[in-house]
Design an enzyme around this catalytic site. Structure first.
Site, short mmCIF file in Angstrom:
data_model
loop_
_atom_site.label_atom_id
_atom_site.label_comp_id
_atom_site.label_asym_id
_atom_site.label_seq_id
_atom_site.Cartn_x
_atom_site.Cartn_y
_atom_site.Cartn_z
CD GLN A 3 -1.20 -0.19 3.80
OE1 GLN A 3 -1.57 -1.13 4.18
NE2 GLN A 3 -1.32 1.01 4.49
CB CYS A 56 -5.07 -1.08 5.32
SG CYS A 56 -5.77 -0.19 6.42
CG HIS A 76 -3.54 -2.63 9.20
ND1 HIS A 76 -3.53 -2.02 8.18
CD2 HIS A 76 -2.76 -3.80 9.26
CE1 HIS A 76 -2.59 -2.51 7.27
NE2 HIS A 76 -2.16 -3.61 7.78
CG ASN A 112 0.10 -6.45 6.46
OD1 ASN A 112 -0.89 -5.61 6.07
ND2 ASN A 112 0.66 -6.08 7.65
#
Ligand SMILES: *[C@@H]1O[C@H](CO)[C@@H](O)[C@H](O)[C@H]1NC(C)=O
Ligand SMILES: *[C@@H]1O[C@H](CO)[C@@H](O)[C@H](O)[C@H]1NC(C)=O
Length: 344
Positions: free
Chosen positions: A144, A150, A287, A307
């Protein structure tokens, strides 16, 4: 005589040498300098490895100071034989505060809307472990960048998984399209957002473009309306998983990858490297990530979490997080705001 005197001379020389060696190895002020030199060398290697450049000597030195304290923290944690390890990854020159303000961009969701489908357990077997990567339903790890997007990566990861399961095609989707075009439905681009707004955008837009057609830039820009009409995947709704119930999450992950929100502000997460993360963290959700599976290792249950901080972070971009905590909110609040898209 001659021989004796030469032996004596050599002996004397040896004593002098030994003394010099003693003085050297015992010289206290030398030691920290040596440590600092080792640290500086490590820092320089790290700078090269991560292609870091700074504005000048002052910033270089400031970052070196932060790097050193992070390395000490890493060594302190790694010395404790925990089920996870830390490392000096790409975030090792940032304070934890900087890290939080740059990379975390999830804001807690609002009250449900009517497009939402209700959660159904359904009648299907739940395997003891699951890894959607092995089923080809997970795209490569993305980055990102310095943008709190996110939430878009998390939601689209779930859509990518569903799309693969429904159509047999794995297509990387465009978080940039959501950043550029979702104005007015509640998300704030790089500043913050939440996954359900990304699903709602996908529904209103008739679908989402592919990453290839609408590539990621890492900052909010003008919506490209022409590209936004090229649809690569569609959804018809989304489901909120009942809160604070890890078995409900497991039942959902058995069927498809799902989006979850976590509190990722802990320095152990900033610098996480590998293993099952069991560290303490808060539950102020900040997140968005993607749960792509679950399993058990040496009796410790875990979630497999994808992630969006690139492959350099964590275990090639992934983290295993403890599953089945005594706190129903789950580790870092993982079971508090979970959701997944549906396609009828
Ligand atoms: C850590 O584990 C190693 C090997 O399993 C062991 O030798 C060592 O004593 C442990 N250290 C601590 C602090 O528990
Ligand atoms: C949690 O979810 C499971 C599976 O969906 C369900 O059977 C169970 O009753 C739920 N537990 C609670 C406390 O709501």
């Amino acid at each position: 005589m001659k021989i004796a005197s030469s032996v004596t001379r050599n002996y004397m020389l040896a004593i002098v040498l030994v003394c010099i060696l003693c003085v050297c190895s015992d010289a206290r002020p030398e030691k920290p300098t040596e440590g600092a030199a080792v640290m500086k060398k490590r820092y320089k290697t790290w700078l090269k490895q991560h292609k870091k450049t700074y504005r000048g000597n002052e910033e270089w030195n400031m970052r070196f100071g932060i790097y050193q304290s992070n390395v000490r923290f890493i060594e302190f944690i790694n010395a404790q034989n925990l089920s996870y390890k830390l490392t000096d990854n790409q975030f090792a020159d940032m304070t934890n505060f900087e890290f939080q303000t740059t990379y975390l961009g999830y804001k807690s969701r609002e009250r449900p809307r009517n497009q939402q489908h209700s959660y159904e357990v359904g009648n299907y077997a739940i395997p003891s472990s699951r890894d959607w990567r092995k089923k080809g339903a997970v795209t490569k790890v993305k980055n990102q960048g310095a943008c709190g997007s996110c939430w878009a990566f998390s939601a689209l990861g779930a859509v990518e998984g569903l799309n693969k399961i429904k159509t047999g095609k794995l297509v990387s989707l465009s978080p940039q399209e959501i950043l550029d075009c979702n104005l007015g439905i509640g998300n704030q681009g790089c500043r913050s957002g939440y996954m359900e707004k990304a699903y709602e955008f996908a529904m209103l837009n008739g679908g989402i473009s592919s990453e290839e057609d609408y590539p990621y830039k890492g900052k909010q820009g003008m919506c490209n309306l022409i590209t936004a009409r090229k649809i690569a995947a569609r959804i018809t709704g989304y489901v909120r998983i009942p809160e604070r119930n890890e078995s409900a999450i497991r039942a959902a992950v058995a069927r498809q990858p799902i989006a979850v929100a976590i509190d990722a502000s802990a320095p152990e997460l900033q610098l996480y490297s590998s293993g099952i993360f069991t560290g303490s963290c808060g539950k102020k959700l900040n997140h968005g990530v993607l749960v792509v599976g679950y399993g058990v290792q040496n009796g410790v249950k875990y979630w497999i979490v994808k992630n969006s901080w690139g492959t350099g972070w964590g275990d090639k971009g992934y983290i295993k997080m403890r599953r089945g905590t005594s706190d129903k909110s789950g580790i870092c609040g993982i079971s508090m705001e979970a959701s997944y898209p549906v396609k009828k």
